[in-house]
Design a protein around this motif. Structure first.
Motif, PDB file in Angstrom:
ATOM      1  N   MET A  16       2.673  76.012 -17.012  1.00 47.89           N
ATOM      2  CA  MET A  16       1.761  75.407 -17.970  1.00 47.89           C
ATOM      3  C   MET A  16       1.335  74.035 -17.452  1.00 47.89           C
ATOM      4  SD  MET A  16       2.451  74.963 -21.969  1.00 47.89           S
ATOM      5  CE  MET A  16       1.721  73.673 -22.878  1.00 47.89           C
ATOM      6  N   GLY A  17       0.045  73.781 -17.442  1.00 53.20           N
ATOM      7  CA  GLY A  17      -0.492  72.520 -16.945  1.00 53.20           C
ATOM      8  C   GLY A  17      -0.455  71.430 -17.995  1.00 53.20           C
ATOM      9  N   THR A  18      -0.635  70.216 -17.530  1.00 55.82           N
ATOM     10  CA  THR A  18      -0.693  69.059 -18.407  1.00 55.82           C
ATOM     11  C   THR A  18      -2.149  68.718 -18.675  1.00 55.82           C
ATOM     12  OG1 THR A  18       1.349  68.202 -17.476  1.00 55.82           O
ATOM     13  CG2 THR A  18      -0.050  66.634 -18.626  1.00 55.82           C
ATOM     14  N   PRO A  19      -2.561  68.628 -19.947  1.00 56.14           N
ATOM     15  CA  PRO A  19      -3.950  68.255 -20.231  1.00 56.14           C
ATOM     16  C   PRO A  19      -4.216  66.800 -19.838  1.00 56.14           C
ATOM     17  CG  PRO A  19      -2.708  68.524 -22.270  1.00 56.14           C
ATOM     18  CD  PRO A  19      -1.788  68.882 -21.144  1.00 56.14           C
ATOM     19  N   ILE A  20      -5.348  66.596 -19.185  1.00 56.80           N
ATOM     20  CA  ILE A  20      -5.724  65.256 -18.755  1.00 56.80           C
ATOM     21  C   ILE A  20      -7.234  65.099 -18.902  1.00 56.80           C
ATOM     22  CG2 ILE A  20      -5.995  65.850 -16.315  1.00 56.80           C
ATOM     23  CD1 ILE A  20      -4.610  63.090 -15.780  1.00 56.80           C
ATOM     24  N   ASN A  21      -7.676  63.928 -19.318  1.00 57.52           N
ATOM     25  CA  ASN A  21      -9.096  63.637 -19.490  1.00 57.52           C
ATOM     26  C   ASN A  21      -9.542  62.665 -18.413  1.00 57.52           C
ATOM     27  OD1 ASN A  21      -9.460  65.098 -21.969  1.00 57.52           O
ATOM     28  ND2 ASN A  21      -8.344  63.461 -22.988  1.00 57.52           N
ATOM     29  N   PHE A  22     -10.677  62.948 -17.785  1.00 52.61           N
ATOM     30  CA  PHE A  22     -11.294  62.044 -16.826  1.00 52.61           C
ATOM     31  C   PHE A  22     -12.390  61.281 -17.566  1.00 52.61           C
ATOM     32  CE2 PHE A  22      -9.455  65.391 -14.319  1.00 52.61           C
ATOM     33  CZ  PHE A  22      -8.819  64.697 -13.307  1.00 52.61           C
ATOM     34  N   GLU A  23     -12.270  59.976 -17.623  1.00 56.36           N
ATOM     35  CA  GLU A  23     -13.150  59.146 -18.450  1.00 56.36           C
ATOM     36  C   GLU A  23     -14.090  58.303 -17.596  1.00 56.36           C
ATOM     37  OE1 GLU A  23     -12.957  59.652 -21.598  1.00 56.36           O
ATOM     38  OE2 GLU A  23     -10.932  60.375 -21.956  1.00 56.36           O
ATOM     39  N   THR A  24     -15.305  58.109 -18.102  1.00 56.68           N
ATOM     40  CA  THR A  24     -16.263  57.223 -17.442  1.00 56.68           C
ATOM     41  C   THR A  24     -16.666  56.061 -18.343  1.00 56.68           C
ATOM     42  OG1 THR A  24     -18.114  58.598 -18.170  1.00 56.68           O
ATOM     43  CG2 THR A  24     -17.191  59.056 -15.988  1.00 56.68           C
ATOM     44  N   GLN A  33      -3.569  57.915 -26.774  1.00 61.25           N
ATOM     45  CA  GLN A  33      -2.773  59.130 -26.887  1.00 61.25           C
ATOM     46  C   GLN A  33      -3.230  60.129 -25.833  1.00 61.25           C
ATOM     47  OE1 GLN A  33      -0.062  59.526 -28.869  1.00 61.25           O
ATOM     48  NE2 GLN A  33      -0.433  57.364 -29.316  1.00 61.25           N
ATOM     49  N   GLY A  34      -2.307  60.788 -25.185  1.00 64.12           N
ATOM     50  CA  GLY A  34      -2.626  61.749 -24.139  1.00 64.12           C
ATOM     51  C   GLY A  34      -2.812  61.055 -22.807  1.00 64.12           C
ATOM     52  N   TYR A  35      -3.137  61.860 -21.807  1.00 61.33           N
ATOM     53  CA  TYR A  35      -3.323  61.334 -20.452  1.00 61.33           C
ATOM     54  C   TYR A  35      -4.812  61.189 -20.146  1.00 61.33           C
ATOM     55  CZ  TYR A  35       1.603  62.459 -19.847  1.00 61.33           C
ATOM     56  OH  TYR A  35       2.962  62.522 -19.979  1.00 61.33           O
ATOM     57  N   HIS A  36      -5.210  60.000 -19.709  1.00 63.24           N
ATOM     58  CA  HIS A  36      -6.600  59.688 -19.395  1.00 63.24           C
ATOM     59  C   HIS A  36      -6.654  59.029 -18.022  1.00 63.24           C
ATOM     60  CE1 HIS A  36      -7.902  60.226 -23.635  1.00 63.24           C
ATOM     61  NE2 HIS A  36      -6.656  59.856 -23.861  1.00 63.24           N
ATOM     62  N   LEU A  37      -7.602  59.443 -17.201  1.00 64.92           N
ATOM     63  CA  LEU A  37      -7.827  58.804 -15.905  1.00 64.92           C
ATOM     64  C   LEU A  37      -9.161  58.081 -15.927  1.00 64.92           C
ATOM     65  CD1 LEU A  37      -6.664  61.387 -13.224  1.00 64.92           C
ATOM     66  CD2 LEU A  37      -5.526  59.297 -13.973  1.00 64.92           C
ATOM     67  N   PHE A  38      -9.175  56.870 -15.408  1.00 66.80           N
ATOM     68  CA  PHE A  38     -10.364  56.036 -15.323  1.00 66.80           C
ATOM     69  C   PHE A  38     -10.529  55.582 -13.880  1.00 66.80           C
ATOM     70  CE2 PHE A  38      -8.776  55.467 -19.628  1.00 66.80           C
ATOM     71  CZ  PHE A  38      -9.921  55.482 -20.402  1.00 66.80           C
ATOM     72  N   GLU A  53      -5.051  48.434 -14.074  1.00 66.53           N
ATOM     73  CA  GLU A  53      -3.786  49.169 -14.040  1.00 66.53           C
ATOM     74  C   GLU A  53      -3.798  50.291 -15.067  1.00 66.53           C
ATOM     75  OE1 GLU A  53       0.961  48.159 -14.057  1.00 66.53           O
ATOM     76  OE2 GLU A  53      -0.356  46.891 -15.252  1.00 66.53           O
ATOM     77  N   LEU A  54      -3.286  51.450 -14.670  1.00 66.53           N
ATOM     78  CA  LEU A  54      -3.087  52.586 -15.572  1.00 66.53           C
ATOM     79  C   LEU A  54      -1.637  53.020 -15.472  1.00 66.53           C
ATOM     80  CD1 LEU A  54      -6.108  55.008 -14.996  1.00 66.53           C
ATOM     81  CD2 LEU A  54      -5.622  53.667 -17.029  1.00 66.53           C
ATOM     82  N   THR A  55      -1.016  53.244 -16.623  1.00 65.91           N
ATOM     83  CA  THR A  55       0.340  53.775 -16.663  1.00 65.91           C
ATOM     84  C   THR A  55       0.318  55.015 -17.553  1.00 65.91           C
ATOM     85  OG1 THR A  55       1.257  51.555 -16.436  1.00 65.91           O
ATOM     86  CG2 THR A  55       2.749  53.279 -17.214  1.00 65.91           C
ATOM     87  N   LEU A  56       0.777  56.123 -17.025  1.00 66.23           N
ATOM     88  CA  LEU A  56       0.833  57.382 -17.760  1.00 66.23           C
ATOM     89  C   LEU A  56       2.296  57.731 -17.991  1.00 66.23           C
ATOM     90  CD1 LEU A  56      -1.696  59.226 -15.451  1.00 66.23           C
ATOM     91  CD2 LEU A  56      -2.222  58.272 -17.682  1.00 66.23           C
ATOM     92  N   LYS A  57       2.694  57.814 -19.266  1.00 65.37           N
ATOM     93  CA  LYS A  57       4.071  58.208 -19.558  1.00 65.37           C
ATOM     94  C   LYS A  57       4.194  58.663 -21.001  1.00 65.37           C
ATOM     95  CE  LYS A  57       6.099  53.752 -20.795  1.00 65.37           C
ATOM     96  NZ  LYS A  57       7.129  52.784 -20.496  1.00 65.37           N
ATOM     97  N   GLU A  58       5.072  59.624 -21.206  1.00 59.53           N
ATOM     98  CA  GLU A  58       5.405  60.123 -22.540  1.00 59.53           C
ATOM     99  C   GLU A  58       4.167  60.473 -23.360  1.00 59.53           C
ATOM    100  OE1 GLU A  58       8.043  57.209 -24.208  1.00 59.53           O
ATOM    101  OE2 GLU A  58       9.558  57.565 -22.679  1.00 59.53           O
ATOM    102  N   GLN A  59       3.241  61.221 -22.747  1.00 56.59           N
ATOM    103  CA  GLN A  59       2.014  61.680 -23.414  1.00 56.59           C
ATOM    104  C   GLN A  59       1.115  60.531 -23.870  1.00 56.59           C
ATOM    105  OE1 GLN A  59       1.143  64.984 -23.638  1.00 56.59           O
ATOM    106  NE2 GLN A  59       2.976  65.412 -22.449  1.00 56.59           N
TER     107      GLN A  59
END
Length: 82
Positions: free
Chosen positions: A1-9, A32-37, A61-67
């Motif tokens: 099962m993959g982890t949902p992630i959003n790519f943001e602009t 909330q959730g994982y977002h990449l910028f 800086e981006l930190t992704l942890k615990e959803q």
């Protein structure tokens, strides 16, 4: 099962940003959730999906942890004072 992630602009703050350095205009936003910028590139900031741009920032800086995503950014320009 993959982890949902959003790519943001666009960075949408919903008014939940916290200033962490007033001299350098550094803010942190917890999402909330994982977002990449894109890092170290100018990005548009809005308060909500329906509002116009309020300014431009550079994400430092981006930190992704615990959803959750912790986004630290520097405000480089402001479109208006309100």
């Amino acid at each position: 099962m993959g982890t949902p992630i959003n790519f943001e602009t666009i960075l949408r703050t919903e008014g939940k940003e916290k200033r962490i350095d007033s001299k350098e205009n550094i803010f942190q936003l917890q999402l909330q959730g994982y977002h990449l910028f894109p890092l170290h590139q100018p990005i548009e900031i809005t308060r909500t999906k329906e509002t116009d741009e309020i300014g431009t920032a550079i994400i430092v800086e981006l930190t992704l942890k615990e959803q959750q995503t912790f986004c630290t950014y520097q405000l480089i320009s402001l479109s208006s004072v309100n």
